[in-house]
Design a protein around this motif. Sequence first.
Motif, PDB file in Angstrom:
ATOM      1  N   GLY A  82       0.793  -1.233   0.000  1.00  0.00           N
ATOM      2  CA  GLY A  82       0.000   0.000   0.000  1.00  0.00           C
ATOM      3  C   GLY A  82       0.819   1.274   0.000  1.00  0.00           C
ATOM      4  N   ARG A  83       2.044   1.226  -0.516  1.00  0.00           N
ATOM      5  CA  ARG A  83       2.850   2.451  -0.534  1.00  0.00           C
ATOM      6  C   ARG A  83       2.221   3.463  -1.484  1.00  0.00           C
ATOM      7  N   CYS A  84       2.148   4.709  -1.027  1.00  0.00           N
ATOM      8  CA  CYS A  84       1.518   5.769  -1.809  1.00  0.00           C
ATOM      9  C   CYS A  84       2.310   7.055  -1.626  1.00  0.00           C
ATOM     10  N   LEU A  85       1.905   8.096  -2.336  1.00  0.00           N
ATOM     11  CA  LEU A  85       2.529   9.413  -2.239  1.00  0.00           C
ATOM     12  C   LEU A  85       1.450  10.466  -2.053  1.00  0.00           C
ATOM     13  N   ILE A  86       1.700  11.411  -1.176  1.00  0.00           N
ATOM     14  CA  ILE A  86       0.735  12.455  -0.868  1.00  0.00           C
ATOM     15  C   ILE A  86       1.302  13.787  -1.345  1.00  0.00           C
ATOM     16  N   PRO A  87       0.632  14.432  -2.325  1.00  0.00           N
ATOM     17  CA  PRO A  87       1.136  15.715  -2.825  1.00  0.00           C
ATOM     18  C   PRO A  87       0.693  16.876  -1.942  1.00  0.00           C
ATOM     19  N   ALA A  88       1.583  17.847  -1.795  1.00  0.00           N
ATOM     20  CA  ALA A  88       1.273  19.043  -1.013  1.00  0.00           C
ATOM     21  C   ALA A  88       2.138  20.192  -1.511  1.00  0.00           C
ATOM     22  N   SER A  89       1.683  21.385  -1.276  1.00  0.00           N
ATOM     23  CA  SER A  89       2.509  22.560  -1.541  1.00  0.00           C
ATOM     24  C   SER A  89       3.523  22.729  -0.414  1.00  0.00           C
TER      25      SER A  89
END
Length: 185
Positions: free
Chosen positions: A84-91
């Motif tokens: 379940g590895r994922c990436l979370i985008p943010a400013s």
Amino acid sequence: MCGRYYIEIDNAELRSILAEVERNTAIKGGEIYPTNIAPVLSPAGTITTMRWGFPKFDGKGEIINARSETAADKNMFRRPFIEGRCLIPASWYYEWEKRGDKKVKYAFMNSNKDPVWMAGLSKTDLNTGISYYVVLTRPAWSGISFIHDRMPVILPKEIHKDWLFGHDPITTMKGAINEVSYELA
């Protein structure tokens, strides 16, 4: 990481991500809080929405972060670490410094103003179909440890595929920890 980050809709890349997921789900930009529905780059490599925080076993509250040093070994995170590895985008993301009775809020972003991609773990509740994510954290970089002793694991774009699809995520994550530069906003 204390538990908040921000998605700036003026950034073209993040605006595109929000537009992609807004077709299927009502989602907001701006400050993201635990339990909010937010965009995530899924383990399959597609942008989707997930709810921030794994439900606690007793049903009382959420776990919003996982320590990168122990996540692969902890029962709650072992399976998500494998599949379940994922990436979370943010400013940017926030940390708070305690000064007596007051808290001072700091925003941390990439020095080049590109989105910050935080390493995360995700899972889906098979009964409800709801997908959840947590942010992986690491010991704080020495330049910001006076504010908080933890920070998110930030992964540069060139290793996103290794994180999502690679066979050695621990090495990928450890290699990225020393490569990222930060700028206070």
